[in-house]
Design a protein around this motif. Structure first.
Motif, PDB file in Angstrom:
ATOM      1  N   THR A 260      -9.278 -72.409 101.578  1.00 60.30           N
ATOM      2  CA  THR A 260     -10.306 -71.970 100.900  1.00 60.30           C
ATOM      3  C   THR A 260     -11.128 -73.107 100.117  1.00 60.30           C
ATOM      4  N   ILE A 261     -10.334 -74.125  99.556  1.00 63.11           N
ATOM      5  CA  ILE A 261     -10.900 -75.210  99.192  1.00 63.11           C
ATOM      6  C   ILE A 261     -11.916 -76.032 100.076  1.00 63.11           C
ATOM      7  N   GLY A 262     -11.314 -76.114 101.267  1.00 71.13           N
ATOM      8  CA  GLY A 262     -12.106 -76.905 102.076  1.00 71.13           C
ATOM      9  C   GLY A 262     -13.277 -76.075 102.733  1.00 71.13           C
ATOM     10  N   LEU A 263     -13.277 -74.794 102.975  1.00 67.94           N
ATOM     11  CA  LEU A 263     -14.539 -74.078 103.163  1.00 67.94           C
ATOM     12  C   LEU A 263     -15.546 -74.077 102.083  1.00 67.94           C
ATOM     13  N   ARG A 271     -18.353 -83.226 102.391  1.00 65.97           N
ATOM     14  CA  ARG A 271     -17.637 -83.339 103.526  1.00 65.97           C
ATOM     15  C   ARG A 271     -16.280 -84.028 103.416  1.00 65.97           C
ATOM     16  N   ARG A 272     -16.368 -85.180 102.518  1.00 65.20           N
ATOM     17  CA  ARG A 272     -15.079 -85.884 102.054  1.00 65.20           C
ATOM     18  C   ARG A 272     -13.891 -84.878 101.624  1.00 65.20           C
ATOM     19  N   ARG A 273     -14.443 -84.027 100.627  1.00 67.96           N
ATOM     20  CA  ARG A 273     -13.374 -83.147  99.929  1.00 67.96           C
ATOM     21  C   ARG A 273     -13.006 -82.187 101.017  1.00 67.96           C
ATOM     22  N   ALA A 274     -13.891 -81.615 101.877  1.00 66.21           N
ATOM     23  CA  ALA A 274     -13.443 -80.641 102.919  1.00 66.21           C
ATOM     24  C   ALA A 274     -12.620 -81.225 103.833  1.00 66.21           C
ATOM     25  N   ARG A 275     -12.921 -82.579 104.186  1.00 70.11           N
ATOM     26  CA  ARG A 275     -11.978 -83.129 105.354  1.00 70.11           C
ATOM     27  C   ARG A 275     -10.759 -83.436 104.726  1.00 70.11           C
ATOM     28  N   ALA A 277      -9.089 -81.482 102.213  1.00 75.90           N
ATOM     29  CA  ALA A 277      -8.360 -80.491 102.168  1.00 75.90           C
ATOM     30  C   ALA A 277      -7.886 -79.651 103.365  1.00 75.90           C
ATOM     31  N   PHE A 278      -8.541 -80.019 104.496  1.00 77.34           N
ATOM     32  CA  PHE A 278      -8.047 -79.545 105.922  1.00 77.34           C
ATOM     33  C   PHE A 278      -6.865 -80.357 106.174  1.00 77.34           C
ATOM     34  N   ALA A 279      -7.268 -81.731 106.027  1.00 79.50           N
ATOM     35  CA  ALA A 279      -6.156 -82.606 106.517  1.00 79.50           C
ATOM     36  C   ALA A 279      -4.869 -81.986 106.009  1.00 79.50           C
ATOM     37  N   ARG A 280      -4.817 -81.902 104.458  1.00 79.46           N
ATOM     38  CA  ARG A 280      -3.696 -81.437 103.776  1.00 79.46           C
ATOM     39  C   ARG A 280      -3.083 -80.129 104.318  1.00 79.46           C
ATOM     40  N   ALA A 281      -4.021 -79.376 104.532  1.00 80.17           N
ATOM     41  CA  ALA A 281      -3.568 -77.937 105.002  1.00 80.17           C
ATOM     42  C   ALA A 281      -2.761 -78.081 106.501  1.00 80.17           C
ATOM     43  N   ILE A 282      -3.292 -79.116 107.327  1.00 79.58           N
ATOM     44  CA  ILE A 282      -2.615 -79.440 108.470  1.00 79.58           C
ATOM     45  C   ILE A 282      -1.311 -79.891 108.274  1.00 79.58           C
ATOM     46  N   ARG A 283      -1.102 -80.649 107.170  1.00 85.61           N
ATOM     47  CA  ARG A 283       0.168 -81.179 106.910  1.00 85.61           C
ATOM     48  C   ARG A 283       1.017 -80.228 106.286  1.00 85.61           C
ATOM     49  N   VAL A 284       0.777 -79.115 105.562  1.00 84.67           N
ATOM     50  CA  VAL A 284       1.439 -78.154 105.201  1.00 84.67           C
ATOM     51  C   VAL A 284       1.942 -77.280 106.314  1.00 84.67           C
ATOM     52  N   ASP A 285       1.209 -77.008 107.249  1.00 79.10           N
ATOM     53  CA  ASP A 285       1.248 -76.231 108.469  1.00 79.10           C
ATOM     54  C   ASP A 285       0.577 -76.627 109.432  1.00 79.10           C
ATOM     55  N   LEU A 293      -9.623 -76.928 113.912  1.00 73.49           N
ATOM     56  CA  LEU A 293     -10.823 -76.892 114.298  1.00 73.49           C
ATOM     57  C   LEU A 293     -11.838 -76.799 112.922  1.00 73.49           C
ATOM     58  N   ARG A 294     -11.396 -76.619 111.780  1.00 72.22           N
ATOM     59  CA  ARG A 294     -12.305 -76.644 110.555  1.00 72.22           C
ATOM     60  C   ARG A 294     -12.498 -78.134 110.165  1.00 72.22           C
ATOM     61  N   TRP A 295     -11.210 -78.937 110.169  1.00 75.80           N
ATOM     62  CA  TRP A 295     -11.079 -80.308 109.915  1.00 75.80           C
ATOM     63  C   TRP A 295     -12.383 -80.997 111.091  1.00 75.80           C
ATOM     64  N   MET A 296     -12.292 -80.657 112.077  1.00 74.45           N
ATOM     65  CA  MET A 296     -13.410 -81.424 113.226  1.00 74.45           C
ATOM     66  C   MET A 296     -14.700 -80.836 112.849  1.00 74.45           C
ATOM     67  N   ARG A 297     -14.914 -79.639 112.164  1.00 68.84           N
ATOM     68  CA  ARG A 297     -16.251 -79.394 111.769  1.00 68.84           C
ATOM     69  C   ARG A 297     -16.778 -80.236 110.715  1.00 68.84           C
ATOM     70  N   THR A 298     -15.855 -80.957 110.042  1.00 68.95           N
ATOM     71  CA  THR A 298     -16.485 -81.776 109.012  1.00 68.95           C
ATOM     72  C   THR A 298     -17.238 -82.970 109.528  1.00 68.95           C
ATOM     73  N   PHE A 299     -17.179 -83.087 110.895  1.00 66.82           N
ATOM     74  CA  PHE A 299     -17.776 -84.223 111.306  1.00 66.82           C
ATOM     75  C   PHE A 299     -19.313 -83.907 111.960  1.00 66.82           C
ATOM     76  N   LEU A 300     -19.571 -82.583 111.980  1.00 67.16           N
ATOM     77  CA  LEU A 300     -20.771 -82.105 112.630  1.00 67.16           C
ATOM     78  C   LEU A 300     -21.942 -82.300 111.546  1.00 67.16           C
ATOM     79  N   PRO A 301     -23.057 -82.107 112.146  1.00 61.80           N
ATOM     80  CA  PRO A 301     -24.281 -82.243 111.187  1.00 61.80           C
ATOM     81  C   PRO A 301     -24.037 -81.263 109.962  1.00 61.80           C
ATOM     82  N   ASP A 302     -24.680 -81.582 108.945  1.00 57.33           N
ATOM     83  CA  ASP A 302     -24.539 -80.680 107.722  1.00 57.33           C
ATOM     84  C   ASP A 302     -25.000 -79.289 107.891  1.00 57.33           C
ATOM     85  N   ARG A 303     -26.086 -79.007 108.405  1.00 61.50           N
ATOM     86  CA  ARG A 303     -26.569 -77.649 108.457  1.00 61.50           C
ATOM     87  C   ARG A 303     -25.623 -76.839 109.700  1.00 61.50           C
ATOM     88  N   LEU A 304     -25.376 -77.478 110.624  1.00 52.57           N
ATOM     89  CA  LEU A 304     -24.564 -76.666 111.713  1.00 52.57           C
ATOM     90  C   LEU A 304     -23.102 -76.552 110.940  1.00 52.57           C
TER      91      LEU A 304
END
Length: 324
Positions: A260-263, A271-275, A277-285, A293-304
């Motif tokens: 939720t924080i990452g989204l 992007r930095r905070r989202a990345r 948060a998703f990285a921490r979520a991956i470590r948890v589970d 997929l959400r973590w990789m989304r942080t490398f896409l262009p902003d609008r997309l």
């Protein structure tokens, strides 16, 4: 004799305890006492509480104990209290001003209720609002005993006001359910209190619940690996049900809130905070593929990235981050 005893167990809570105490002192309902239980802190927690005790007189009391965990702290505080109603407020959460006024009114109006609880707004470990609440669709009503036994119900200790008579009859919190490997004393307590009578529910978020593991880590993330073994035997013997759904849901909860924080961060263009948060979520589970997929989304262009996150973010803002 005060109507309400506010019991605050605190362990190394120097960074947050003043805000918690201020939120109690600023309540619109003023017939209360505060019992702060210092659980063997090694930081300035005790000194901060002592200053409040000097400033507020008998209204604020300090109780000290060797480090024994929050369940023991709540029970110890209850033993030193005199109120008709008990509130167990965590030392990193805060109440909105009408919290006690609203919850006391519900218990006063219906003597059959064993407790009343409210929804909670979520904030990160630095107190930044996450624009979502704890209780989602399907959980927005007082639970039956069956629901408490089969689903992890989103009740936080800081969000509840408990009738003392029910607390004493059920024996309070089980002190032995303690330690980072377990931390199911609150689930156990809700089940025992539900046996004493129905619950009341207030949909308004009257408490701000702080997620203590992001971006700064204020507490050690619990390890629930031993919880199933311990809690399973108890629930099977007492109720004939498995603890697996409750343990699994509690294990998923930090991952869900991190998502939720990452989204939200992605929606806001951070992007930095989202990345992070998703990285921490991956470590948890690490088996939750969606967060990769959400973590990789942080490398896409902003609008997309923002467009792809829009639907999930709107769902998160509507509540139920605990059950994501």
């Amino acid at each position: 004799m005060p109507r309400v005893s506010v019991i605050i167990p605190a362990y190394n809570a120097a960074a947050t305890i003043a805000g918690t105490l201020d939120s109690v002192i600023g309540q619109t309902f003023q017939d209360f006492e505060i019992i702060c239980v210092d659980d063997g802190s090694t930081d300035r927690t005790r000194a901060i509480v002592e200053q409040y005790a000097r400033d507020c007189g008998d209204r604020v009391k300090l109780v000290e104990q060797a480090n024994s965990g929050p369940a023991a702290g709540r029970n110890n505080g209850a033993r030193h209290s005199t109120g008709e109603y008990l509130a167990f407020l965590d030392a990193d959460d805060v109440w909105t001003a009408p919290m006690l006024e609203r919850t006391v009114a519900v218990l006063d109006a219906d003597p059959l209720l064993s407790l009343v609880y409210c929804n909670a707004a979520l904030a990160d470990s630095e107190g930044v609002a996450l624009d979502t609440s704890l209780v989602g669709k399907g959980f927005d009503h007082p639970p039956s005993i069956h629901e408490l036994l089969t689903r992890l119900w989103p009740i936080m200790p800081s969000a509840a006001l408990v009738r003392r008579s029910g607390y004493e009859k059920c024996g309070g919190y089980r002190d032995e359910l303690r330690g980072a490997s377990f931390r199911f004393e609150d689930v156990d307590f809700w089940i025992k209190m539900r046996e004493q009578g129905p619950f009341g529910y207030i949909a308004e978020p009257l408490v701000i619940w702080r997620f203590a593991w992001f971006p700064k880590q204020l507490k050690r993330l619990p390890d629930y690996s031993k919880a199933l073994h311990v809690f399973e035997a108890y629930l099977q013997e007492r109720y004939g049900v498995s603890a697996a759904p409750l343990v699994n849901a509690r294990t998923r909860a930090p991952r869900s809130i991190l998502a939720t924080i990452g989204l939200k961060a992605l929606r806001d263009g951070d992007r930095r905070r989202a990345r992070a948060a998703f990285a921490r979520a991956i470590r948890v589970d690490p088996y939750r593929f969606k967060n990769y997929l959400r973590w990789m989304r942080t490398f896409l262009p902003d609008r997309l990235a923002q467009n792809l996150s829009g639907k999930s973010s709107r769902r998160a803002r509507s509540g139920g981050a605990y059950q994501e």
